[in-house]
Write an enzyme that holds these catalytic residues in place. Sequence first.
Site, PDB file in Angstrom:
ATOM      1  N   HIS A   1      26.947 -10.966   0.381  1.00 26.32           N
ATOM      2  CA  HIS A   1      27.020 -11.580   1.707  1.00 26.32           C
ATOM      3  C   HIS A   1      25.757 -11.207   2.489  1.00 26.32           C
ATOM      4  O   HIS A   1      25.222 -10.104   2.315  1.00 26.32           O
ATOM      5  CB  HIS A   1      28.238 -11.051   2.495  1.00 26.32           C
ATOM      6  CG  HIS A   1      29.538 -11.724   2.172  1.00 26.32           C
ATOM      7  ND1 HIS A   1      30.723 -11.027   2.057  1.00 26.32           N
ATOM      8  CD2 HIS A   1      29.850 -13.030   1.967  1.00 26.32           C
ATOM      9  CE1 HIS A   1      31.708 -11.883   1.782  1.00 26.32           C
ATOM     10  NE2 HIS A   1      31.203 -13.091   1.720  1.00 26.32           N
TER      11      HIS A   1
ATOM     12  N   CYS B   1      31.454  -5.831   8.005  1.00 23.57           N
ATOM     13  CA  CYS B   1      32.467  -6.687   7.366  1.00 23.57           C
ATOM     14  C   CYS B   1      33.839  -6.527   8.019  1.00 23.57           C
ATOM     15  O   CYS B   1      34.656  -7.437   7.987  1.00 23.57           O
ATOM     16  CB  CYS B   1      32.621  -6.339   5.890  1.00 23.57           C
ATOM     17  SG  CYS B   1      31.114  -6.264   4.953  1.00 23.57           S
TER      18      CYS B   1
HETATM   19  N1  ARG Z   1      36.627  -7.640  -0.835  1.00 21.68           N
HETATM   20  C1  ARG Z   1      36.011  -8.528   0.112  1.00 21.68           C
HETATM   21  C2  ARG Z   1      35.452  -9.743  -0.617  1.00 21.68           C
HETATM   22  O1  ARG Z   1      34.970  -9.572  -1.695  1.00 21.68           O
HETATM   23  C3  ARG Z   1      34.933  -7.824   0.861  1.00 21.68           C
HETATM   24  C4  ARG Z   1      34.325  -8.665   1.948  1.00 21.68           C
HETATM   25  C5  ARG Z   1      33.150  -8.023   2.601  1.00 21.68           C
HETATM   26  N2  ARG Z   1      32.782  -8.754   3.732  1.00 21.68           N
HETATM   27  C6  ARG Z   1      31.526  -8.948   4.182  1.00 21.68           C
HETATM   28  N3  ARG Z   1      31.387  -9.573   5.302  1.00 21.68           N
HETATM   29  N4  ARG Z   1      30.477  -8.579   3.507  1.00 21.68           N
HETATM   30  O2  ARG Z   1      35.470 -10.853  -0.141  1.00 21.68           O
END
Ligand code: ARG
Length: 315
Positions: free
Chosen positions: A186, A280
């Site tokens: 991300h 996150c």
């Molecule tokens: N386990 C979540 C996923 O894989 C983690 C999300 C992390 N969020 C972020 N904004 N980087 O989607």
Amino acid sequence: MAPGRPTANGPGWGRSYLVSPPDYFTVAYEINPYMHLQVIPDHELAMEEHQTMVSLLRRAGASVERLEPVDGLPDLVFTANAGLVDRAGGASRFIPSRFRHPERQAETPYDIAWFSARGFDIDHLPPEEPFEGAGDALPFEPEGASSPVLLCGYRTRSSITAHRALSDLLGLPVRSLELVDDRYYHLDLVFCPLDGRRAIVAPQGLDRYGCRVIEELVPEPIWLEDDEAASFSANAVVVGTTVLIPSCSPRLGRLLERAGLEVVPCPVGEFQKAGGGVRCLTLALDMELAGSRRPLYDTSGTSQLSSEQGCVPPR
Ligand code: ARG
């Protein structure tokens, strides 16, 4: 000074956040390289880390709102992925995410319900293309500019095709950055806007084009070293001049302090087992995005780069 503008004292937004407590947080599936079904987060510790994070946000001057946790939705805690909020011009607008993985898709009705109940207009992106909200979209407004540029990550989670739709919906220039390393799946793992001059950047997750976009846009990027990037130092939250950061090396601490920022360590190790950090776990509720001046998928500032990977030519 207009509200929502970046100043030497912060990005101009980030004083109000949505969080969802980790009552049902766990690792129940593997959709990123950090998640392992054999490494289950400690529930008590996760609850404690989350409460501490909320206290630190409040102490830094932010207000914090709550999305009720839901049994069976362990990643609902990562509210940054709920969608994108726009409060420009007094509007209340929510653009819900379209999660790539079925494991997270059931979160969206709860996100929409929260924003609908508070009077937000819900603007949908076209259904086909995944887009994972503020986790993959962060504004940067250079000092003196009249509106922000929205930096958007794509490849592992969001699709680049969603970026044009987002640009049209917001009337805002969008720069698409390819996230080239699955560990940085991300955008909020590689980019953290600090104020009108600075941002924390992990070049490890970007290609050469992406780094040049950042260099053109951000007057003083703070580039992370490998171990800093890998320990989620870009996944920080900025409240005014306070930076809540999951981990901070002495080197990075010195750079941030030299930039006039107060560094507040905010350990969220249990959530890192699911691939998420402080950013996150929070969704800013006060971003002012919509512009009217350059309502196109804008590649103007990087026209010399437009034939390179990661930049969709204008229609
Ligand atoms: N386990 C979540 C996923 O894989 C983690 C999300 C992390 N969020 C972020 N904004 N980087 O989607």
